[in-house]
Scaffold this motif. Sequence first.
Motif, PDB file in Angstrom:
ATOM      1  N   GLN A 198      -1.568  32.276  -4.708  1.00 44.37           N
ATOM      2  CA  GLN A 198      -2.875  32.660  -4.202  1.00 44.37           C
ATOM      3  C   GLN A 198      -3.244  34.061  -4.680  1.00 44.37           C
ATOM      4  O   GLN A 198      -2.379  34.900  -4.930  1.00 44.37           O
ATOM      5  N   VAL A 199      -4.546  34.300  -4.802  1.00 42.69           N
ATOM      6  CA  VAL A 199      -5.056  35.639  -5.101  1.00 42.69           C
ATOM      7  C   VAL A 199      -6.168  35.956  -4.111  1.00 42.69           C
ATOM      8  O   VAL A 199      -6.784  35.050  -3.528  1.00 42.69           O
ATOM      9  N   ASP A 200      -6.405  37.216  -3.923  1.00 42.48           N
ATOM     10  CA  ASP A 200      -7.443  37.680  -3.000  1.00 42.48           C
ATOM     11  C   ASP A 200      -8.772  37.742  -3.747  1.00 42.48           C
ATOM     12  O   ASP A 200      -9.095  38.743  -4.387  1.00 42.48           O
ATOM     13  N   ARG A 201      -9.541  36.676  -3.654  1.00 41.02           N
ATOM     14  CA  ARG A 201     -10.808  36.624  -4.387  1.00 41.02           C
ATOM     15  C   ARG A 201     -11.817  37.681  -3.943  1.00 41.02           C
ATOM     16  O   ARG A 201     -12.448  38.317  -4.781  1.00 41.02           O
ATOM     17  N   PRO A 202     -12.000  37.896  -2.642  1.00 49.56           N
ATOM     18  CA  PRO A 202     -12.962  38.939  -2.234  1.00 49.56           C
ATOM     19  C   PRO A 202     -12.609  40.327  -2.781  1.00 49.56           C
ATOM     20  O   PRO A 202     -13.510  41.091  -3.149  1.00 49.56           O
ATOM     21  N   SER A 203     -11.323  40.626  -2.874  1.00 45.77           N
ATOM     22  CA  SER A 203     -10.949  41.950  -3.389  1.00 45.77           C
ATOM     23  C   SER A 203     -11.257  42.070  -4.878  1.00 45.77           C
ATOM     24  O   SER A 203     -11.630  43.142  -5.360  1.00 45.77           O
ATOM     25  N   ILE A 204     -11.116  40.963  -5.610  1.00 51.24           N
ATOM     26  CA  ILE A 204     -11.481  40.977  -7.034  1.00 51.24           C
ATOM     27  C   ILE A 204     -12.982  41.211  -7.176  1.00 51.24           C
ATOM     28  O   ILE A 204     -13.435  42.007  -8.012  1.00 51.24           O
ATOM     29  N   ALA A 205     -13.762  40.508  -6.346  1.00 51.97           N
ATOM     30  CA  ALA A 205     -15.222  40.668  -6.403  1.00 51.97           C
ATOM     31  C   ALA A 205     -15.614  42.110  -6.096  1.00 51.97           C
ATOM     32  O   ALA A 205     -16.479  42.688  -6.772  1.00 51.97           O
ATOM     33  N   ARG A 206     -14.992  42.703  -5.097  1.00 54.52           N
ATOM     34  CA  ARG A 206     -15.314  44.098  -4.762  1.00 54.52           C
ATOM     35  C   ARG A 206     -14.918  45.040  -5.899  1.00 54.52           C
ATOM     36  O   ARG A 206     -15.632  46.008  -6.201  1.00 54.52           O
ATOM     37  N   LYS A 207     -13.787  44.751  -6.521  1.00 56.92           N
ATOM     38  CA  LYS A 207     -13.314  45.592  -7.617  1.00 56.92           C
ATOM     39  C   LYS A 207     -14.299  45.586  -8.782  1.00 56.92           C
ATOM     40  O   LYS A 207     -14.580  46.626  -9.391  1.00 56.92           O
ATOM     41  N   VAL A 208     -14.849  44.429  -9.084  1.00 48.66           N
ATOM     42  CA  VAL A 208     -15.759  44.301 -10.230  1.00 48.66           C
ATOM     43  C   VAL A 208     -17.135  44.862  -9.888  1.00 48.66           C
ATOM     44  O   VAL A 208     -17.713  45.649 -10.642  1.00 48.66           O
ATOM     45  N   THR A 209     -17.684  44.461  -8.740  1.00 49.22           N
ATOM     46  CA  THR A 209     -19.040  44.905  -8.391  1.00 49.22           C
ATOM     47  C   THR A 209     -19.081  46.392  -8.043  1.00 49.22           C
ATOM     48  O   THR A 209     -20.150  46.997  -8.066  1.00 49.22           O
ATOM     49  N   GLY A 210     -17.919  46.979  -7.735  1.00 50.43           N
ATOM     50  CA  GLY A 210     -17.886  48.399  -7.438  1.00 50.43           C
ATOM     51  C   GLY A 210     -17.964  49.281  -8.664  1.00 50.43           C
ATOM     52  O   GLY A 210     -18.124  50.505  -8.558  1.00 50.43           O
TER      53      GLY A 210
END
Length: 527
Positions: A352-364
């Motif tokens: 598993q991976v933390d999808r919301p954290s990836i999204a925050r990392k990119v959009t930030g």
Amino acid sequence: MQAVRKGALREGAFAVSLLGGAPPSCGILKELIACKPCPREMKKPTVFVSQGQALPGWGSRPQRLARPAADSCGTSVLPGSDRSAYGCRVETRPGPEACDTDSVDHCAAEMAAELSSQIAEETTRIREILESGIPEIRSDARLRQLLWDSVKGNLNAILHTLQFDIHAERVEAPSAALEYARRLAQNDIPVNSLVRAYRLGQTAFFDQALVLITRRALAPELKLTVAHRIFTVVSGYIDWISQQVIGAYEEERSRWQDSSSGMRAVRVREILAATEDSPAPSDLGLGYGLDQYHLALILWSPEHRADDLALGELERAAHSIAEHLGAVRPPLFVAVDRLSAWTWIPLGERVQVDRPSIARKVTGRGDRLSVAAGRPASGHRGFRTSHEQAKVAQHVAMLHKPHPRRVTFHEEPGLAVADLLAKDLDGTRAWVLETLGPLAADSESAARSRETLRAYLNCGSSHKAAAASLNLHYNTVKYRVRKAEQELGAAVADNRLAIELAVLACHWLGRAVLSPGATFPEERALP
């Protein structure tokens, strides 16, 4: 003009064959050379004389004759006073002397101007022909857009050449055409696909030019001479520009293969192209093991970024995401072209991976970096599967207008279905309009209604749960759903599946399936 016999069709076909193309249909030839029906029986073969050629009506190939003189009407005749010396009837045709250069140039320029006014439609038509004839160039959304830009640039250059009588040698290849050639080299698409694209495009352009010529009320000889003029200019342009784009392709191909990134890309493509029956290697030979879980990503930057800066940013972003996820080793980074890259993040035994954290990392980030991700999968097969899923996610993300989605995951609900609906955008757009009616409009109010319906349906038709997910009051959601049903002309429950799919398509594909200003004159009311 005297009646033209059966040999007229042969003359037209021969003249067109001299231009380097296949003879057009009989209907077009009749328009070009004003031929009339011939008698079934001919006592003697008919010979036409044009441009110093004896053109038999049937039988043997034309034979070269001495260049004839022209009479006062500009009509070419056989040398000598005895016109029946060849043992057959001789009919004369006006030669090119009757069509002055200014008239030919003027007609060609007028037709070029007419095509210039239809540049977008003509570009789309030619691109569709190229993609139909060369399947390998239609797989990537970014390549398809660059192909459109390349076709448009070449069309503009050709039309300007015809309009302003510019010599082909003075024309520089459009920047989009050169960049498209480089991208083909970077994507390992063979050079013959590039050559075929120019030949197919040349044929498609001349076909349209012939249509325009036949529509004009011109003398038959002028039509044929204008056709020859256009074909000569287009052929010269294609020959000259082909040399430039092939040179750019070969230079980029050599540079790409000589670089370490290029060698890595070649090895990765070999693994991706391997069949299920191929022996599965445990290592790529690049310090990246296949016996683990992988998360495949596709990263890309906006087109306006400088090449070196874009690639450098992409690689730094890939390492940053891998570090954020706690990857067991550095990611495998492969530059696809100058603005996009494939990445595999090694997860070891993690599933598993933390999808919301990836999204925050990119959009930030402060740039317009976009990322598409597959699902974590293991082994040689998982290496390929996760990458294919990332490509699907990228395809859907790129279709969203006016800007691609910043972060897209293949496992998001409805994405795989949206990808299937995207394979026929015209059909999907028509079906969405039929299903949603005014709610298919590209407007803020319609978008608000669609998102409310989507949340309502995702929450099992619960107003309370939908209100919580949207952070709205219960009564607000209830009012919006009721209003949407009035727009639909039926309760949502009566056509739940179709409405849910249509709303999902609008959510994922955006303006690609919306209908600007979609309205219905009649009042839609619940039964």
